[in-house]
Design a protein around this motif. Structure first.
Motif, PDB file in Angstrom:
ATOM      1  N   ASP A 306      32.743 -49.814   9.373  1.00 66.09           N
ATOM      2  CA  ASP A 306      32.998 -48.689  10.277  1.00 66.09           C
ATOM      3  C   ASP A 306      32.616 -47.381   9.587  1.00 66.09           C
ATOM      4  OD1 ASP A 306      33.915 -46.804  12.041  1.00 66.09           O
ATOM      5  OD2 ASP A 306      35.891 -47.700  12.314  1.00 66.09           O
ATOM      6  N   SER A 308      32.774 -44.393  10.541  1.00 63.53           N
ATOM      7  CA  SER A 308      33.694 -43.278  10.753  1.00 63.53           C
ATOM      8  C   SER A 308      34.769 -43.233   9.671  1.00 63.53           C
ATOM      9  CB  SER A 308      34.350 -43.381  12.134  1.00 63.53           C
ATOM     10  OG  SER A 308      35.230 -44.499  12.201  1.00 63.53           O
ATOM     11  N   LYS A 495      28.998 -39.416  21.709  1.00 65.90           N
ATOM     12  CA  LYS A 495      29.654 -40.254  22.711  1.00 65.90           C
ATOM     13  C   LYS A 495      29.765 -39.523  24.043  1.00 65.90           C
ATOM     14  CE  LYS A 495      32.595 -43.242  19.835  1.00 65.90           C
ATOM     15  NZ  LYS A 495      33.968 -43.723  19.624  1.00 65.90           N
ATOM     16  N   ASP A 520      34.748 -53.943  20.618  1.00 71.11           N
ATOM     17  CA  ASP A 520      34.101 -52.716  20.141  1.00 71.11           C
ATOM     18  C   ASP A 520      35.082 -51.713  19.543  1.00 71.11           C
ATOM     19  OD1 ASP A 520      31.786 -53.842  21.066  1.00 71.11           O
ATOM     20  OD2 ASP A 520      31.740 -52.696  22.937  1.00 71.11           O
ATOM     21  N   LYS A 523      34.378 -47.879  18.706  1.00 70.22           N
ATOM     22  CA  LYS A 523      32.970 -47.606  19.001  1.00 70.22           C
ATOM     23  C   LYS A 523      32.752 -47.327  20.485  1.00 70.22           C
ATOM     24  CE  LYS A 523      31.288 -50.554  15.221  1.00 70.22           C
ATOM     25  NZ  LYS A 523      30.481 -51.754  14.877  1.00 70.22           N
TER      26      LYS A 523
END
Length: 531
Positions: A306, A308, A495, A520, A523
Motif C-alpha cells: 500500500d 499510501s 480519486k 480493494d 484503493k
C-alpha cells in the motif's frame, strides 16, 4: 445537543419540503448505509440501521467505556513501561559497575531487546487475531512480568543480554494489540486522545518508577543484594498480579463483556445497540471481519504494498529518533553531571509530566480539528531548536541549564498516538490494519535501534557529535511529514477526478459492488485518505 442521531439517512429534504435524490457518498464514514456487516460479525445481533440515540446517551456510553476499558488498558500499559524502563532507573544504582558493563554494552543490550521486540511483533498480531485480545494480552503481560523478575539475578554481560532478550520477546506486539483492541470500542475521531492517554500512562510510569526507584534503590545491602535487585523483584511481582487480574477482567468484545468480575456485563442491551451501530457508522469495515478472524499472508502483502502507507512507515523509522537518546540517557547523564542517585531519579519527573501535558494537548487539538500532519510537524519541530541549543552550550558547568534543555526535549509533544490513529483511519480492511500497525511499530523499533547507537562512549558526557546527527534527522523528519501529506492530497485529488467523470448510475453500480469493495479497501474511488 439532545436531538436524535439518525442511523443512515435515506434522503435529503430541500428547503421547500420536496424529497431530493440521495447523493452517492464519498469517504469511509459516509458508507455505512451501503456496507452491511457480515452475519459472522460478533455484534451482528445488535446491528440496527434504523437505530437512533441522543448525544447524551452516546457520551454516557463513551464515559463508561473510558472508565471500564481505557483505564484498565492504561494500567496494563503502566506495567509495560515499569518493566521496560526499570533498567534505566537501575543505572542510577551502579548497575553497569556491578555487572562489569560499559555504556556500549548497555547499548548492545538495548539493541538485543529491540531485535527481539521486533521479532515478536507479527507472531503476536497473528495470535491476537486467532485467539482474541482477552487471552493474548494478559498472557504477554504475565510472561514479561516473570522476565522482569528474572533480571534480578543478572550477574554478568551474558545474563544481562539474556534478560533484555526476554523482555523484548515478551513485550513485542503488545502496543499494536492494545491499539487495535481499542478501535473496536471507539470511533476514529475519539481514538487519538485515547491513544494519547495510553502513552501518557507511559510517562506516568516514568514518574511512578522514578518515585519507586528513589525508595527501592535505597534497599541496597538488604539480604546482601543491590538496590536494583529489589527494583526488578517488586516491579516484576506487581506486573504478574495485574496480568492475573486482566485474565479475569478484560472483555471478549463490546457485546461480550461478561466475566468473573462483571457477571452481568458492562453494558445494557440498549448500550450494546448504541455501541455497535455508532462504531459501524463511523467505520463499516469493522463489521466485515470478526475479532478472531485470522490474518493471512495476503493481508501482509496488502499492508506492505500500500503506497499510501510508505511515507508513514518512513516517519516511524526516523521521526522519534531525535528525542530518544536524550530520554534514554537522562538518568545516566544526570548522574555523570554530579547528581546523586535519588536526585537523578527525581529529576526525570518534570520531563514526564511535561510530556503528558503536551501530548494530551496535541492529541485533543488533532481530534478537535480532525487534522494529523501539521500537528505531527508541530511535535517534531519542538525538538530542533532545543537540540541546537544543547550543541552550542559550552562544556563544563551550567548543569541546570543543560538539565532544562534535556527536560524540554524529553517532554516534547509525543505524536506517536496521532500517527497510529492516522494509520488506522487510512486503512480499510481490519486485518490489514492489524498488519499495518504491526509493520509501523516494527519500523519504529528499528528507529529505536538506530537511536540506541547514536550516543557513543567516546562522545560523552555531552554527546555533541550525536546531537548534531539528531538535528539532521529531525530536519529530515519535518520534510517527510510535508511530503507524506502532499502525497495523500494528490491521491485524494486523483480519486476525486476519476469519481467526477462517472455518471450517477455508474457511481451507484460501483458502490453496490461489495465484493470489490472488500478486496480493494482504501484503493476505492469513494474512499478518502485522512490528512
Amino acid at each position: 445537543m439532545g436531538q436524535d442521531i439518525e442511523a443512515a439517512p435515506q434522503a435529503r429534504i430541500s428547503e421547500d419540503g420536496n424529497s431530493l435524490k440521495t447523493p452517492t457518498k464519498v469517504g469511509r464514514e459516509e458508507l455505512a448505509d451501503i456496507i452491511r456487516p457480515h452475519e459472522s460479525y460478533e455484534g451482528h445481533h445488535r446491528f440496527d440501521p434504523e437505530a437512533s440515540w441522543t448525544i447524551k446517551e452516546e457520551r454516557s456510553l463513551v464515559r463508561k467505556t473510558d472508565l471500564r476499558l481505557l483505564s484498565w488498558l492504561c494500567l496494563m500499559m503502566l506495567g509495560l513501561q515499569l518493566d521496560r524502563g526499570s533498567i534505566s532507573n537501575a543505572l542510577a544504582d551502579n548497575l553497569l559497575d556491578d555487572l562489569n558493563l560499559t555504556s556500549d554494552d548497555y547499548n548492545n543490550g538495548t539493541t538485543i531487546q529491540l531485535l527481539c521486540f521486533m521479532t515478536a511483533e507479527f507472531p503476536v498480531q497473528f495470535l491476537t487475531k486467532r485467539y482474541g485480545f482477552k487471552y493474548i494480552l494478559p498472557t504477554m503481560m504475565l510472561l514479561w512480568g516473570f522476565a522482569t523478575l528474572g533480571q534480578s539475578w543478572m550477574h554478568d554481560r551474558t545474563s544481562f543480554y539474556l534478560g533484555r532478550a526476554a523482555i523484548g520477546l515478551c513485550e513485542g506486539g503488545f502496543i499494536p494489540g492494545v491499539i487495535l483492541f481499542a478501535t473496536y470500542f471507539y470511533k476514529s475521531k475519539e481514538l487519538s486522545i485515547r491513544l494519547a492517554c495510553f502513552w501518557s500512562t507511559l510517562n506516568i510510569a516514568r514518574v511512578i518508577s522514578a518515585l519507586l526507584a528513589a525508595g527501592i534503590l535505597d534497599m541496597r545491602g538488604i539480604g546482601g543484594h543491590p538496590g536494583w535487585f529489589w527494583l526488578f523483584v517488586l516491579e516484576g511481582l506487581l506486573t504478574i498480579i495485574v496480568a492475573v487480574l486482566s485474565f479475569l477482567y478484560l472483555p471478549d468484545s463490546p457485546t461480550d463483556t461478561k466475566n468473573v468480575l462483571w457477571r452481568k456485563g458492562w453494558y445494557t442491551e440498549r448500550e450494546e445497540v448504541i455501541m455497535v451501530n455508532r462504531i459501524l457508522r463511523d467505520d463499516p469495515a469493522k463489521g466485515l471481519t470478526t475479532l478472531k478472524e485470522p490474518a493471512t499472508f495476503k493481508d501482509i502483502r496488502a499492508a506492505w504494498s500500500d503506497s499510501s502507507m510508505w511515507g508513514l512507515y518512513f516517519i516511524g523509522l526516523i521521526a522519534y529518533i531525535p528525542a530518544s537518546p536524550v530520554q534514554g540517557y537522562l538518568t545516566l547523564t544526570l548522574k555523570r553531571l554530579g547528581f546523586k542517585t535519588f536526585d537523578s531519579n527525581m529529576l526525570t519527573v518534570p520531563s514526564a509530566v511535561l510530556q503528558i501535558i503536551t501530548m494530551l494537548g496535541l492529541a485533543y487539538s488533532s481530534d478537535y480539528f480532525n487534522e494529523r500532519a501539521f500537528h505531527c510537524i508541530l511535535g517534531e519541530f519542538w525538538i530542533m531548536p532545543l537540540l541546537v541549543a544543547l550543541i552550542t552550550l559550552p562544556d563544563g558547568g551550567r548543569e541546570w541549564g543543560r538539565f532544562s534543555l534535556i527536560t524540554l526535549i524529553s517532554g516534547y509533544p509525543y505524536f506517536h498516538p496521532l500517527v497510529s490513529s492516522w494509520i488506522s483511519e487510512n486503512t480499510f480492511d481490519v486485518k490489514k490494519r492489524a498488519i499495518t500497525a504491526a509493520t509501523y511499530n516494527v519500523i519504529v523499533q528499528i528507529g529505536s535501534l538506530i537511536s540506541s547507537q547514536i550516543y557513543r562512549k567516546y562522545d560523552g558526557p555531552y554527546y555533541k557529535q550525536g546531537n548534531t546527527v539528531l538535528v539532521s534527522i529531525c530536519a529530515l523528519s519535518l520534510i517527510t511529514f510535508v511530503v507524506q501529506r502532499q502525497v495523500l492530497v494528490r491521491m485524494n485529488k486523483k480519486k476525486q477526478q476519476q469519481w467526477e467523470k462517472m455518471s450517477s448510475d455508474e457511481k451507484a453500480l460501483y458502490q453496490a459492488d461489495i465484493i470489490s469493495r472488500e478486496q480493494d479497501g482504501n484503493k476505492r474511488l469513494d474512499f478518502r485518505f485522512a490528512l
